[in-house]
Design an enzyme around this catalytic site. Sequence first.
Site, PDB file in Angstrom:
ATOM      1  N   ILE A  40       0.866  -1.176   0.000  1.00  0.00           N
ATOM      2  CA  ILE A  40       0.000   0.000   0.000  1.00  0.00           C
ATOM      3  C   ILE A  40       0.905   1.229   0.000  1.00  0.00           C
ATOM      4  O   ILE A  40       1.847   1.314   0.790  1.00  0.00           O
ATOM      5  CB  ILE A  40      -0.911   0.028   1.244  1.00  0.00           C
ATOM      6  N   GLY A  43       0.516   7.103   2.883  1.00  0.00           N
ATOM      7  CA  GLY A  43      -0.199   8.369   2.732  1.00  0.00           C
ATOM      8  C   GLY A  43       0.727   9.568   2.710  1.00  0.00           C
ATOM      9  O   GLY A  43       0.491  10.534   1.979  1.00  0.00           O
ATOM     10  N   VAL A  44       1.782   9.519   3.492  1.00  0.00           N
ATOM     11  CA  VAL A  44       2.716  10.641   3.532  1.00  0.00           C
ATOM     12  C   VAL A  44       3.362  10.869   2.159  1.00  0.00           C
ATOM     13  O   VAL A  44       3.661  12.001   1.788  1.00  0.00           O
ATOM     14  CB  VAL A  44       3.776  10.438   4.647  1.00  0.00           C
TER      15      VAL A  44
END
Length: 153
Positions: A40, A43-44
């Site tokens: 995955i 997000g950062v």
Amino acid sequence: MRFLLVDSILEWKPGVGAVGVKNISLSEDFFDDHFPLKPIMPGVLIIEGMAQLSGLLLEETMKQRDIKIKALMSMVDKAKFRQPVYPGCQLRYDCVISQINEMGGRIAASASVDGTPVAECTLLFSFHAFGNPTQDKIREGILATWLANAKRS
């Protein structure tokens, strides 16, 4: 920049906004640890991709006003992550200038995959004097590569 999280710019409108893309490949280094057997995109790094496109957009906007600055991200506000991003996805960044002056700028940024929102935030940048000719050439080269197929106005 150690890592570039924009592969190309599709739309480029200094003073207004930009659209860029990142093709997410399983060979990206961060997938080794995030997560084994279930990769995955962190997000950062989605935020970083939006920030890279936004920072260059602000710098070019100011350059058109004959002001040479470096845009440094100073705040991420109201970040929301809606869907995970996996290898094989094409991440689209949409960045719109909502405020800009001689001190800094504010960008409304979002990321999507196939039209489905995956992240959104407001990015704030402060502007700083920049006087490194070597770094200028590197950044101009990166921008030229990213803009190779962009619609401009």
